[in-house]
Design an enzyme around this catalytic site. Structure first.
Site: not given
Length: 318
Positions: A204, A230
């Site tokens: 994250d 992503e």
């Protein structure tokens, strides 16, 4: 002398009341107006409204008053149209963000026995509370709308908003025939390995830092969002494929320029980028993203950490 009920109400009501004749001389100035202006009724009546208050918008206000004389009908204005006429203080908290009292006005014809308009009566209602509450509501709604367009982790735009802007950009081109735009689609190389090695909290942190680095090199009109996982997407208005390639290389370099720190770990991050230029009449919003995805797949296939511009010869992505 006996004071009539009407005179008493006009004097004591918590509403501003004043009356002007055709030359804008004051014929009446009630207690509310005297209290908030600091000018007593005896000092106001008989004098020109615009001499007493030179900061009034004279041209606008005179036109408003004159319209009542000419049309012989009521006129109105609210704080939303013009926040105030008189610079009266208010007793609301400074945190309300209001400088002067917000005011609603009604302009009324005052008729003589023959039915002719001989003066204009004006009422001023203090609308400051309403203005503060409405402004607060508007601000809250804006924040809610903004938050609904943002990705919760990276704070960049979310996929829904980017898709909407993509269609808006196509409509703009078709309507105004401006320069085309390009789309960049990129994702982080071996991101699953980052999560498996350093943990999802580190993953994250990598996503947040990549978003920050990308935003640092964007122009004001560029639209940047997280497309999922992503994967990120960028709309570059009025940018052809070559200009988009140069922008993509800047982004790729910025992402890989330094490792991302997460706790005691230094995480190396690179990105593969696909570029596609929108061609009016040929591609749709979905098609231009699919082409960028195909170019992204080609970057991955060619070894990652590189930029590829779409061409029809490239194999489609899985």
């Amino acid at each position: 002398m006996t004071v009539s009920l009407a005179d008493f109400i006009v004097s004591e009501v918590n509403v501003g009341v004043f009356v002007v004749d055709r030359s804008y001389q004051l014929l009446l100035w009630n207690r509310f107006m005297a209290h908030h202006s600091g000018i007593a009724s005896g000092d106001a009546v008989g004098r020109s409204l615009f001499e007493l208050f030179p900061d009034l918008p004279q041209k606008w206000l005179a036109k408003k008053i004159d319209s009542v004389f000419v049309l012989k009908n009521f006129a109105f204005t609210s704080w939303e149209q013009r926040p105030y006429l008189f610079r009266f203080a208010h007793n609301r908290p400074i945190t309300g963000g209001i400088d002067f009292m917000r005011q609603n006005f009604t302009f009324m014809p005052v008729r003589n026995d023959e039915g002719e308009v001989e003066a204009v009566g004006v009422t001023l209602i203090d609308a400051t509370d309403s203005a503060i509450y409405q402004t607060m509501l508007h601000t809250a709604m804006q924040k809610l709308e903004e938050s609904s367009n943002r990705d919760g982790l990276t704070s960049v735009f979310n996929r829904r908003y980017v898709d909407m802007r993509l269609h808006d950009e196509i409509q703009r081109i078709e309507r105004y025939h401006v320069e085309p735009f390009s789309v960049l689609l990129f994702d982080l190389d071996h991101f699953k390995k980052i999560n498996d090695t350093y943990g999802h909290l580190a993953g994250d942190e990598v996503l947040r830092e990549v978003a920050r680095r990308t935003q640092a090199v964007l122009r004001e009109p560029d639209v940047f969002g997280r497309y999922g996982g992503e994967e990120f997407i960028l709309i570059l208005p009025q940018t052809d494929a070559e200009g988009a390639r140069a922008a993509a290389e800047r982004i790729r370099f910025e992402i890989a320029a330094d490792s991302v720190t997460s706790g005691d770990d230094k995480i190396t991050v690179t990105a593969s980028i696909g570029v596609s230029e929108f061609v009016p009449g040929v591609t749709t919003a979905e098609a231009v993203v699919a082409q960028a995805d195909t170019a992204l797949y080609a970057s991955k296939h060619a070894g990652r950490n590189r930029v590829t511009v779409y061409s029809p010869q490239q194999p489609a992505s899985a």
